[in-house]
Write a protein that holds these residues in place. Structure first.
Motif, PDB file in Angstrom:
ATOM      1  N   SER A 141      34.234  43.541  55.115  1.00 48.14           N
ATOM      2  CA  SER A 141      34.547  44.975  55.208  1.00 48.14           C
ATOM      3  C   SER A 141      35.432  45.337  54.017  1.00 48.14           C
ATOM      4  CB  SER A 141      35.179  45.330  56.551  1.00 48.14           C
ATOM      5  OG  SER A 141      36.041  44.300  56.954  1.00 48.14           O
ATOM      6  N   TYR A 142      34.875  45.164  52.847  1.00 48.19           N
ATOM      7  CA  TYR A 142      35.581  45.436  51.600  1.00 48.19           C
ATOM      8  C   TYR A 142      35.544  46.922  51.246  1.00 48.19           C
ATOM      9  CZ  TYR A 142      35.487  40.402  50.287  1.00 48.19           C
ATOM     10  OH  TYR A 142      35.658  39.047  50.224  1.00 48.19           O
ATOM     11  N   SER A 143      36.599  47.362  50.572  1.00 49.58           N
ATOM     12  CA  SER A 143      36.565  48.657  49.891  1.00 49.58           C
ATOM     13  C   SER A 143      36.681  48.343  48.402  1.00 49.58           C
ATOM     14  CB  SER A 143      37.734  49.527  50.339  1.00 49.58           C
ATOM     15  OG  SER A 143      38.925  49.091  49.678  1.00 49.58           O
ATOM     16  N   LEU A 144      36.738  49.378  47.580  1.00 51.17           N
ATOM     17  CA  LEU A 144      36.845  49.105  46.136  1.00 51.17           C
ATOM     18  C   LEU A 144      38.136  48.367  45.788  1.00 51.17           C
ATOM     19  CD1 LEU A 144      37.328  52.431  44.105  1.00 51.17           C
ATOM     20  CD2 LEU A 144      38.455  51.859  46.233  1.00 51.17           C
ATOM     21  N   LYS A 145      39.126  48.416  46.664  1.00 49.30           N
ATOM     22  CA  LYS A 145      40.388  47.700  46.409  1.00 49.30           C
ATOM     23  C   LYS A 145      40.230  46.181  46.500  1.00 49.30           C
ATOM     24  CE  LYS A 145      43.361  51.423  47.889  1.00 49.30           C
ATOM     25  NZ  LYS A 145      44.083  52.007  49.008  1.00 49.30           N
ATOM     26  N   ASN A 146      39.109  45.746  47.063  1.00 49.66           N
ATOM     27  CA  ASN A 146      38.842  44.311  47.165  1.00 49.66           C
ATOM     28  C   ASN A 146      38.010  43.784  45.996  1.00 49.66           C
ATOM     29  OD1 ASN A 146      38.622  45.423  50.320  1.00 49.66           O
ATOM     30  ND2 ASN A 146      39.909  43.616  50.010  1.00 49.66           N
ATOM     31  N   VAL A 147      37.899  44.616  44.947  1.00 50.28           N
ATOM     32  CA  VAL A 147      37.028  44.242  43.824  1.00 50.28           C
ATOM     33  C   VAL A 147      37.778  44.366  42.505  1.00 50.28           C
ATOM     34  CG1 VAL A 147      34.859  44.738  42.624  1.00 50.28           C
ATOM     35  CG2 VAL A 147      35.045  45.193  45.093  1.00 50.28           C
ATOM     36  N   SER A 148      37.687  43.330  41.678  1.00 46.32           N
ATOM     37  CA  SER A 148      38.228  43.389  40.324  1.00 46.32           C
ATOM     38  C   SER A 148      37.111  42.993  39.350  1.00 46.32           C
ATOM     39  CB  SER A 148      39.423  42.435  40.196  1.00 46.32           C
ATOM     40  OG  SER A 148      39.868  42.399  38.858  1.00 46.32           O
ATOM     41  N   VAL A 149      36.655  43.974  38.577  1.00 49.05           N
ATOM     42  CA  VAL A 149      35.552  43.718  37.636  1.00 49.05           C
ATOM     43  C   VAL A 149      36.057  42.829  36.504  1.00 49.05           C
ATOM     44  CG1 VAL A 149      33.941  44.830  36.017  1.00 49.05           C
ATOM     45  CG2 VAL A 149      34.444  45.897  38.237  1.00 49.05           C
TER      46      VAL A 149
ATOM     47  N   GLY B 205      35.672  53.726  25.736  1.00 47.03           N
ATOM     48  CA  GLY B 205      37.112  53.546  25.567  1.00 47.03           C
ATOM     49  C   GLY B 205      37.695  52.530  26.538  1.00 47.03           C
ATOM     50  N   TYR B 206      39.003  52.392  26.452  1.00 45.55           N
ATOM     51  CA  TYR B 206      39.703  51.633  27.502  1.00 45.55           C
ATOM     52  C   TYR B 206      39.373  52.293  28.835  1.00 45.55           C
ATOM     53  CZ  TYR B 206      42.758  49.533  23.901  1.00 45.55           C
ATOM     54  OH  TYR B 206      43.247  48.850  22.837  1.00 45.55           O
ATOM     55  N   ASN B 207      39.349  51.492  29.868  1.00 42.85           N
ATOM     56  CA  ASN B 207      39.058  52.039  31.207  1.00 42.85           C
ATOM     57  C   ASN B 207      39.878  51.248  32.205  1.00 42.85           C
ATOM     58  OD1 ASN B 207      36.858  50.020  32.610  1.00 42.85           O
ATOM     59  ND2 ASN B 207      36.716  49.952  30.383  1.00 42.85           N
ATOM     60  N   PRO B 208      39.867  51.612  33.497  1.00 45.65           N
ATOM     61  CA  PRO B 208      40.772  50.945  34.440  1.00 45.65           C
ATOM     62  C   PRO B 208      40.670  49.420  34.380  1.00 45.65           C
ATOM     63  CG  PRO B 208      39.681  52.778  35.499  1.00 45.65           C
ATOM     64  CD  PRO B 208      39.046  52.649  34.140  1.00 45.65           C
ATOM     65  N   ASN B 209      41.815  48.742  34.435  1.00 41.19           N
ATOM     66  CA  ASN B 209      41.817  47.285  34.271  1.00 41.19           C
ATOM     67  C   ASN B 209      41.045  46.569  35.387  1.00 41.19           C
ATOM     68  OD1 ASN B 209      44.700  48.322  35.148  1.00 41.19           O
ATOM     69  ND2 ASN B 209      44.248  46.451  36.288  1.00 41.19           N
ATOM     70  N   ALA B 210      40.933  47.197  36.565  1.00 38.85           N
ATOM     71  CA  ALA B 210      40.158  46.579  37.656  1.00 38.85           C
ATOM     72  C   ALA B 210      38.679  46.980  37.601  1.00 38.85           C
ATOM     73  CB  ALA B 210      40.738  46.982  38.999  1.00 38.85           C
ATOM     74  N   GLY B 211      38.319  47.809  36.628  1.00 40.70           N
ATOM     75  CA  GLY B 211      36.925  48.252  36.517  1.00 40.70           C
ATOM     76  C   GLY B 211      36.762  49.704  36.939  1.00 40.70           C
ATOM     77  N   ILE B 212      35.613  50.296  36.578  1.00 41.02           N
ATOM     78  CA  ILE B 212      35.397  51.704  36.952  1.00 41.02           C
ATOM     79  C   ILE B 212      35.191  51.780  38.466  1.00 41.02           C
ATOM     80  CG2 ILE B 212      34.489  52.425  34.684  1.00 41.02           C
ATOM     81  CD1 ILE B 212      31.631  52.266  35.930  1.00 41.02           C
ATOM     82  N   PRO B 213      35.748  52.812  39.119  1.00 39.96           N
ATOM     83  CA  PRO B 213      35.687  52.881  40.585  1.00 39.96           C
ATOM     84  C   PRO B 213      34.259  52.845  41.134  1.00 39.96           C
ATOM     85  CG  PRO B 213      37.104  54.613  39.688  1.00 39.96           C
ATOM     86  CD  PRO B 213      36.498  53.910  38.522  1.00 39.96           C
ATOM     87  N   GLU B 214      33.308  53.494  40.424  1.00 39.24           N
ATOM     88  CA  GLU B 214      31.927  53.523  40.937  1.00 39.24           C
ATOM     89  C   GLU B 214      31.360  52.111  41.062  1.00 39.24           C
ATOM     90  OE1 GLU B 214      33.311  55.115  38.363  1.00 39.24           O
ATOM     91  OE2 GLU B 214      31.947  56.629  37.556  1.00 39.24           O
ATOM     92  N   LEU B 215      31.642  51.259  40.069  1.00 44.11           N
ATOM     93  CA  LEU B 215      31.103  49.888  40.111  1.00 44.11           C
ATOM     94  C   LEU B 215      31.829  49.063  41.174  1.00 44.11           C
ATOM     95  CD1 LEU B 215      29.249  47.685  39.086  1.00 44.11           C
ATOM     96  CD2 LEU B 215      30.896  47.205  37.256  1.00 44.11           C
ATOM     97  N   ARG B 216      33.112  49.257  41.286  1.00 43.29           N
ATOM     98  CA  ARG B 216      33.865  48.513  42.314  1.00 43.29           C
ATOM     99  C   ARG B 216      33.334  48.868  43.702  1.00 43.29           C
ATOM    100  NH1 ARG B 216      39.851  49.952  41.432  1.00 43.29           N
ATOM    101  NH2 ARG B 216      40.331  48.167  42.769  1.00 43.29           N
ATOM    102  N   GLN B 217      33.098  50.170  43.919  1.00 46.00           N
ATOM    103  CA  GLN B 217      32.591  50.596  45.226  1.00 46.00           C
ATOM    104  C   GLN B 217      31.188  50.025  45.474  1.00 46.00           C
ATOM    105  OE1 GLN B 217      34.441  52.305  47.642  1.00 46.00           O
ATOM    106  NE2 GLN B 217      32.696  51.541  48.837  1.00 46.00           N
ATOM    107  N   ALA B 218      30.349  50.046  44.427  1.00 42.61           N
ATOM    108  CA  ALA B 218      28.975  49.533  44.590  1.00 42.61           C
ATOM    109  C   ALA B 218      29.003  48.041  44.934  1.00 42.61           C
ATOM    110  CB  ALA B 218      28.165  49.765  43.316  1.00 42.61           C
TER     111      ALA B 218
END
Ligand code: PLP
Length: 403
Positions: free
Chosen positions: A93-101, A68-81
């Protein structure tokens, strides 16, 4: 009639460029369709398989309803990885907030330009270079200002002095493709320091295209983002395409300051809604799962590089560096072309294709010549052709060029 036809389009359409390697591919396909053997050295695509564990994880995700549709910045697990991966390899020193899939690495280029470039702003970009930079700068109303990639000790390198001389009060942005397509140039530690110092002093936002960061055979890749002052002014283009043989999956990411990622992800809301849901689980497996097949693929590419470099250097009038990274070689063929009586690339490439079946790109597929540039170069990608065909194709090329 033509005038009327043109007038239906917006003015910016005349500035839209293309990836001319696809035009070379079309000529190669026509040659093959006429019953000829073609040796495909033209496209930066891989004939290697996406690792099975990635395919299985994606399939499982589809069966589990990740469709389905999912978060516009990407799924949190992938952003964190991705943040973890960068903190490990680039000292960020990135967190998931520094990532846009993103649906590929390429979409980061236009989103970066739209976020930071006003019409008339000047953008420094590498030439020769990935042709999409120039196309999108001009399409979005910017002024594309090239800097050179020049021969140096053992490899090509960035013309940092030339780059600095091109800076004017209108220069806003810098695009750097360290581990460079088409030349395989890479910056030394000292050069990264110089580039960072220039970017900070001139207050430039920087797009760091690191598409080939992990296609490396010797040594270790390092990123400009690790230099002092760069984390807050860099947007990094990351892609799963090359490292994991996933070019057709269309999955990548932008990484950078949180407020920039918010803008980029809001562009996703407007343009794509989100990136494909189940493919993100494949990408997560790519980063965190078994790496055996990835290593095997890299080993295959290393053998191809060695063979290409050795065979090209055996041809009279051709000289080729031995790059430590990417899957391209960019031999100087000035003398070989001269010996065959060619001064222009197009007729030369046509003659080579017709006489040998070898299909490849030339300098001019990566931007127009810079003032004073005289050498002749070809770009051969060895990502889509196996060892026996490399040997056969380059033997044919040798015979043709030395005849
Ligand atoms: N940047 C460079 C320098 C490339 O060579 C490529 C692809 O060839 C890309 C970006 C885009 O790759 P993708 O959109 O598949 O992630």
């Amino acid at each position: 009639m033509m005038e009327k036809e043109n007038s239906i389009f917006a003015d910016r359409i005349k500035n839209l460029g293309t990836e001319t390697a696809f035009l070379v591919a079309a000529k190669a396909a026509a040659h093959a369709a006429a019953g000829n053997t073609v040796y495909p050295f033209h496209l930066g695509d891989l004939d290697l398989k996406t690792p099975e564990n990635i395919i299985e994880a994606t399939y499982r995700a589809m069966l589990a309803g990740k469709t389905g549709y999912n978060p516009n910045a990407g799924i949190p697990e992938l952003r964190q990885a991705l943040a973890d991966e960068f903190n490990k390899t680039r000292k960020t020193s990135y967190s998931l907030k520094n990532v846009s899939v993103q649906p590929g690495g390429k979409p980061v280029i236009a989103k970066f330009l739209r976020a930071f470039m006003n019409p008339g702003d000047e953008v420094l970009y590498p030439n020769p270079g990935f042709p999409i930079y120039e196309s999108l700068i001009r399409f979005h109303g910017g002024v594309a200002v090239p800097y050179g990639i020049v021969p140096s000790e053992g490899n090509y390198t960035f013309d940092i002095d030339g780059l600095e001389k091109s800076i004017t009060p209108r220069t806003q942005l810098l695009i750097v493709n360290d581990l460079h397509n088409p030349t395989s140039a890479e910056c030394s530690k000292e050069e990264r320091g110089k580039l960072a110092e220039i970017a900070v002093r001139h207050n430039l936002m920087v797009l760091l295209d690191e598409a080939y960061f992990d296609i490396r055979y010797e040594g270790r890749s390092a990123s400009l983002v690790s230099e002092s002052g760069m984390a807050e002014r860099s947007v990094i283009l990351y892609t799963f395409s090359k490292r994991f043989a996933m070019t057709g999956w269309r999955i990548g990411a932008a990484l950078g300051p949180e407020r920039v990622m918010d803008i980029i992800s809001t562009m996703n809301v407007n343009e794509e809604s989100c990136t494909n849901h189940f493919i993100q689980y494949g990408a997560l497996e790519a980063l965190t799962g078994d790496q055996e097949q990835v290593k095997e693929n890299l080993e295959i590419l290393r053998k191809r590089r060695d063979l290409c470099v050795e065979m090209l250097n055996s041809i009279t009038g051709v000289s080729c560096y031995r790059p430590h990274a990417t899957f391209y070689v960019y031999p100087d063929v000035s003398e070989a072309m001269y010996n065959k009586g060619f001064s222009e690339y197009e007729p030369f490439l046509d003659a080579v294709l017709k006489n040998t079946g070898v299909s490849m790109c030339a300098r001019t597929h990566f931007g127009s010549l810079l003032p004073g540039e005289t050498g002749k170069n070809l770009r051969l990608a060895y990502s889509g052709i196996d060892l026996s065909r490399i040997e056969e194709g380059l033997n044919r090329l040798k015979h043709y060029l030395e005849r």
